[in-house]
Design a protein around this motif. Structure first.
Motif, PDB file in Angstrom:
ATOM      1  N   LYS A  45      33.351  74.655  69.121  1.00 24.18           N
ATOM      2  CA  LYS A  45      33.848  74.458  67.755  1.00 24.18           C
ATOM      3  C   LYS A  45      35.367  74.551  67.714  1.00 24.18           C
ATOM      4  O   LYS A  45      36.038  73.893  66.901  1.00 24.18           O
ATOM      5  N   ALA A  46      35.933  75.362  68.622  1.00 22.20           N
ATOM      6  CA  ALA A  46      37.384  75.532  68.672  1.00 22.20           C
ATOM      7  C   ALA A  46      38.067  74.398  69.440  1.00 22.20           C
ATOM      8  O   ALA A  46      39.301  74.390  69.558  1.00 22.20           O
ATOM      9  N   GLY A  47      37.279  73.451  69.960  1.00 18.52           N
ATOM     10  CA  GLY A  47      37.868  72.277  70.596  1.00 18.52           C
ATOM     11  C   GLY A  47      37.947  72.316  72.097  1.00 18.52           C
ATOM     12  O   GLY A  47      38.799  71.641  72.693  1.00 18.52           O
ATOM     13  N   TYR A  48      37.041  73.078  72.740  1.00 19.48           N
ATOM     14  CA  TYR A  48      37.035  73.158  74.199  1.00 19.48           C
ATOM     15  C   TYR A  48      35.755  72.553  74.770  1.00 19.48           C
ATOM     16  O   TYR A  48      34.690  72.633  74.149  1.00 19.48           O
ATOM     17  N   GLN A  49      35.894  71.948  75.952  1.00 18.53           N
ATOM     18  CA  GLN A  49      34.724  71.451  76.666  1.00 18.53           C
ATOM     19  C   GLN A  49      34.274  72.553  77.619  1.00 18.53           C
ATOM     20  O   GLN A  49      35.020  72.954  78.514  1.00 18.53           O
ATOM     21  N   VAL A  50      33.070  73.034  77.424  1.00 17.58           N
ATOM     22  CA  VAL A  50      32.588  74.199  78.152  1.00 17.58           C
ATOM     23  C   VAL A  50      31.608  73.791  79.239  1.00 17.58           C
ATOM     24  O   VAL A  50      30.613  73.105  78.975  1.00 17.58           O
ATOM     25  N   HIS A  51      31.892  74.237  80.450  1.00 16.89           N
ATOM     26  CA  HIS A  51      31.041  73.973  81.604  1.00 16.89           C
ATOM     27  C   HIS A  51      30.373  75.282  82.015  1.00 16.89           C
ATOM     28  O   HIS A  51      31.058  76.287  82.232  1.00 16.89           O
TER      29      HIS A  51
END
Length: 291
Positions: A49-55
């Motif tokens: 939601k904060a704008g990060y792509q999470v792996h």
């Protein structure tokens, strides 16, 4: 519970469960023992939601990744590093923000030292370091002989490790109502019980962290954030202060009412601190690019 790993890849013939969520600056979350990527389930949506792509992924020998039948397969902290590098290559990542908990923090820390170009920043949450591990309780367990524990009855095994897992949190009722049984299932049964000892506990060896202990000052070239539970009964807060002193420029926050599984006890606070730290690195990067 619904897992956050939804894909699989073979790395050196071993199956690794992984997942990608959101878009934006890449972040890699590394879990520890005896858990899985499930421990990040409440953090991932806040980061996306904060704008990060999470792996996310489950370490080899953990969670939904392969638990090798052959006990000789190396699943130690040192051996997990090449798995992470192969995953980054698969994900098409030249670098990423690394966030590691427990053993995952030791893996991330080693990668940032040996392959610094791969790390944009480093966040360490209640990690193993120096000779802080295994804990006195686990040392006693190992001294008693792992084979005895491997062959213990299912009921005795589950009772022992249920109590062990409960000691990782402060807020026991929501943990019991939530992921506790899933964590316990991963390390129980015909596969999980043997794998716990052969591919997790047997590799609890401080040599993997002592090897880089005199190089921690090199991490001063990176933005480093340290988060710790004030009530961590597995890795005492004293280790957080020692890490903080050893890494120039690092930031340290001790969160009250939090145990070793800090993301279970304080998911909102952990997420808030992570986003604040990551946002500052992104702002710094943008300013440098526009200078």
């Amino acid at each position: 519970m619904q897992h956050i790993v939804n894909d699989h890849i073979l790395i050196n013939g071993q199956r690794i469960a992984h997942g990608i969520h959101g878009t934006g600056e890449p972040v890699i979350l590394l879990h520890g023992t005896p858990s899985s990527s499930l421990i990040w389930r409440d953090v991932v949506p806040r980061l996306t939601k904060a704008g990060y792509q999470v792996h996310v992924y489950d370490l080899l020998g953990f969670g939904l990744s392969e638990r090798p039948r052959d006990p000789a397969v190396d699943t130690s902290v040192s051996a997990q590093g090449p798995v992470l590098e192969a995953l980054m290559n698969h994900w098409g990542l030249e670098s990423a923000h690394l966030i590691g908990h427990d053993l995952g923090g030791a893996i991330a820390k080693r990668l940032a030292i040996f392959r610094p170009a791969l790390a944009r920043s480093l966040t360490l949450i209640d990690i193993v370091s120096f000779d802080s591990w295994p804990s006195p309780r686990t040392r006693e367990l190992m001294a008693a002989g792992l084979e005895k524990m491997i062959t213990a009855s299912d009921a005795d095994h589950k009772a022992h490790f249920r109590e062990w897992l409960l000691s990782a949190v402060q807020h026991k009722q929501p943990y019991t109502d939530g992921p506790l049984d899933t964590y316990l299932e991963f390390i129980s049964g015909p596969t999980g019980q043997a794998s716990l000892f052969q591919h997790q506990i047997s590799h609890y060896d401080p040599k993997h962290t002592l090897e880089v202990a005199d190089r921690l000052d090199e991490l001063g070239a990176l933005p480093v954030r340290i988060l710790w539970g004030a009530d961590d009964a597995w890795q005492y807060p004293e280790w957080a202060h020692k890490l903080h002193a050893a890494i120039p420029g690092s930031e340290l926050t001790i969160l009250e009412d939090g145990g070793h599984f800090l993301m279970e006890d304080q998911p909102d606070e952990v997420s808030r601190h992570l986003i604040d730290f990551l946002d500052r690195q992104t702002t710094r990067k943008n300013r440098a690019a526009n200078a």
